[in-house]
Design an enzyme around this catalytic site. Structure first.
Site, PDB file in Angstrom:
ATOM      1  N   ARG A  18       0.810  -1.227   0.000  1.00 37.79           N
ATOM      2  CA  ARG A  18       0.000   0.000   0.000  1.00 37.79           C
ATOM      3  C   ARG A  18       0.839   1.271   0.000  1.00 37.79           C
ATOM      4  O   ARG A  18       0.314   2.368  -0.189  1.00 37.79           O
ATOM      5  CB  ARG A  18      -0.956  -0.005   1.212  1.00 37.79           C
ATOM      6  N   ALA A 367      28.302  41.419   0.144  1.00 35.93           N
ATOM      7  CA  ALA A 367      27.102  40.885  -0.509  1.00 35.93           C
ATOM      8  C   ALA A 367      27.446  40.300  -1.871  1.00 35.93           C
ATOM      9  O   ALA A 367      28.237  40.866  -2.621  1.00 35.93           O
ATOM     10  CB  ALA A 367      26.074  41.991  -0.673  1.00 35.93           C
ATOM     11  N   ASN A 373      34.047  27.039  -6.576  1.00 34.33           N
ATOM     12  CA  ASN A 373      34.774  25.889  -6.025  1.00 34.33           C
ATOM     13  C   ASN A 373      34.840  24.715  -6.984  1.00 34.33           C
ATOM     14  O   ASN A 373      35.490  23.720  -6.693  1.00 34.33           O
ATOM     15  CB  ASN A 373      34.119  25.445  -4.716  1.00 34.33           C
TER      16      ASN A 373
END
Ligand code: UD1
Ligand code: CA
Length: 455
Positions: A18, A367, A373
């Site tokens: 189920r 900011a 990377n």
């Protein structure tokens, strides 16, 4: 008193039709851990020293999960699903070894607490041969019913399909969790037949057999919420909700402020120290630790992250695995940190991606700063020294380092290491043309007017 030995037989052979899933049912997760993982953890906390997991054929992923979580466990494969007693007997090799207490648990009943299991064990220690964990429910449909005498002594368990109308009105049900005295268990199991509505070997028949033999059979009762079984996705979500309610209450009891508890989601191992404040709509994935007095602001998502004391995260921050934020550091809105250290007092306040990096103490990351990377093949590190200042909208192309106290001019693309206390500028030089804009406007206005006249 000598420590009593304890074997847990964990039934997990059900396919979970189920669930409509490609994966074995008990691998589905509650609070970031598989259901079978929850049961294993509770078993251990209740002092189980051996664990036998009964799996279905072809459940390799389940075997692997069990081995990862409990390398000491044995697994047994139940080839045909002939009932709960048959399933327990699949672990016969384990039952042949001497043990004081045997607990039979279900992999799809993940919320049972170690405290409740300990109560079952206490009854065994007190001399019971068979202990049944029962519970009261207004809707007993589908469960086996506990048949008791006038004194409340347990006589038998009647499965729904085999029950009379009167028996079906009984609201004291079998959770499925049972405890057995090791010394008498096997002879009870061997006496169980399959002459019933389902033609299955019912483990629950052990009760009637034990009673007939004059053995001590007792019922211990638990909370319905602890023994909720998962057969479909709706029940899975109910388990999740119950688990979350527990985790929230436990956090608040431990001295954590949850401004809107119902909007905060925990994992099984979330560890928050006292005086942590969690604002609304925060999700803790697995592996998060937050130190004393830190504030996790609204709409933040943390996973595999360590936040030390007195730090501030968010709103709208994302800490991914390997993020380590030191004391007093600040990770602000729309900042993603992955596999990176943000040292004491450093600030990454707005719109940044910091991955595979070290940010030195008190450094200020402007900011929009991005650590580049990944070159499509490998991952590289960015190392930023203490007190460095990275101007806004800089791209730090790893591998690269910025020395302590150094400045990076905003908008720089930094590809070479920056020495201590240096200034790096990695951007096109600004050109200024006096009067250019006014001339441009005059010329374009005239051109447009001439074109309009021609139409
Ligand atoms: C069982 C109990 C019932 C109890 C209910 C609680 C029996 C006969 N009945 O009924 O009294 O109220 O649980 O949920 O024990 N399993 C196997 N191999 C099998 C059969 C079952 O591993 O051959 C496992 C299932 O995966 C499941 C558990 O045992 O985790 C219970 O089996 P299920 O068939 O769901 O039993 P119920 O009919 O629900
Ligand atoms: Ca069931």
């Amino acid at each position: 008193m000598a420590m009593r030995t304890c074997l847990v037989v964990l039934l997990a052979a059900g396919e979970g039709t189920r669930m409509k899933s490609a994966h074995p049912k008990v691998l589905h997760q509650v609070a970031g851990r598989s259901m079978v993982g929850h049961v294993i953890a509770s078993s251990r906390e209740a002092g189980a020293d051996r664990l036998a997991v009964v799996v279905g054929p072809g459940m390799d992923a389940l075997q692997a999960e069990v081995m990862a979580l409990a390398p000491e466990a044995t697994t047994a494969v139940q080839s045909d699903r002939l009932g709960t007693a048959h399933a327990v007997l699949a672990a016969r090799a384990e039952l042949d070894r001497t043990v004081d207490d045997v607990l039979v648990l279900y992999g799809d009943t993940p919320l049972v607490t170690p405290q409740t299991l300990s109560r079952v064990r206490a009854r065994l220690a007190g001399g019971a041969d068979v202990v049944v964990l029962g519970f009261e429910t207004p809707i007993p449909t589908g469960y086996g019913r506990l048949l008791t005498d006038q004194d409340g002594c347990l006589l038998a368990i009647r499965e729904e399909k085999d029950a009379s109308d009167a028996e079906r009105r009984i609201t004291l049900c079998n959770s499925g969790i049972m405890g057995f005295r090791g010394a008498t268990m096997l002879s009870l199991l061997d006496a169980i037949g399959n002459d019933n509505a389902k033609g299955e070997y019912y483990l629950t028949d052990a009760v009637e057999i034990a009673t007939a033999r004059g053995l001590t059979v007792v019922a211990e009762t638990g909370d319905e919420n602890e023994v909720l079984g998962v057969n479909d996705r709706a029940q899975l979500s109910r388990c999740e909700a119950i688990y979350q309610a527990r985790a929230r209450a436990a956090a608040m009891t431990a001295g954590v402020t949850l401004v809107a508890p119902e909007t905060v989601f925990f994992s099984f191992d979330t560890a928050l120290s006292r005086d942590v404040i969690v604002e609304p709509n925060v999700v803790f994935g697995p592996g998060v630790t937050v130190g004393e007095g830190s504030r996790i602001r609204a709409f933040s998502h943390l996973e595999g992250a360590t936040v030390a004391a007195g730090a501030e995260i968010g709103p709208y921050a994302r800490l991914r695995p390997g993020a380590r934020v030191a004391a007093g550091a600040r990770v602000g809105n729309f900042v993603e940190i992955k596999n990176a250290r943000v040292d004491e007092g450093a600030k990454v306040n707005h719109l940044s991606y910091i991955g595979d990096a070290e940010i030195g103490a008190r450094a200020n990351i402007g900011a929009g700063t991005i650590t580049c990377n990944y070159d499509g093949f490998g991952k590289f590190r960015t190392v930023i020294g203490a007190d460095a200042f990275i101007g806004s909208n800089s791209a730090l192309v790893a591998p690269v380092s910025v020395g302590s106290g150094a400045f990076v001019g905003s908008g720089s693309v930094v590809t070479d290491d920056v020495p201590t206390d240096a200034l790096a500028l990695g951007r096109g030089r600004q050109a200024v043309k006096p009067g250019w804009a006014a001339e441009f406007r005059t010329r374009r206005t005239a051109e447009k007017a001439a074109a309009k006249k021609r139409d």
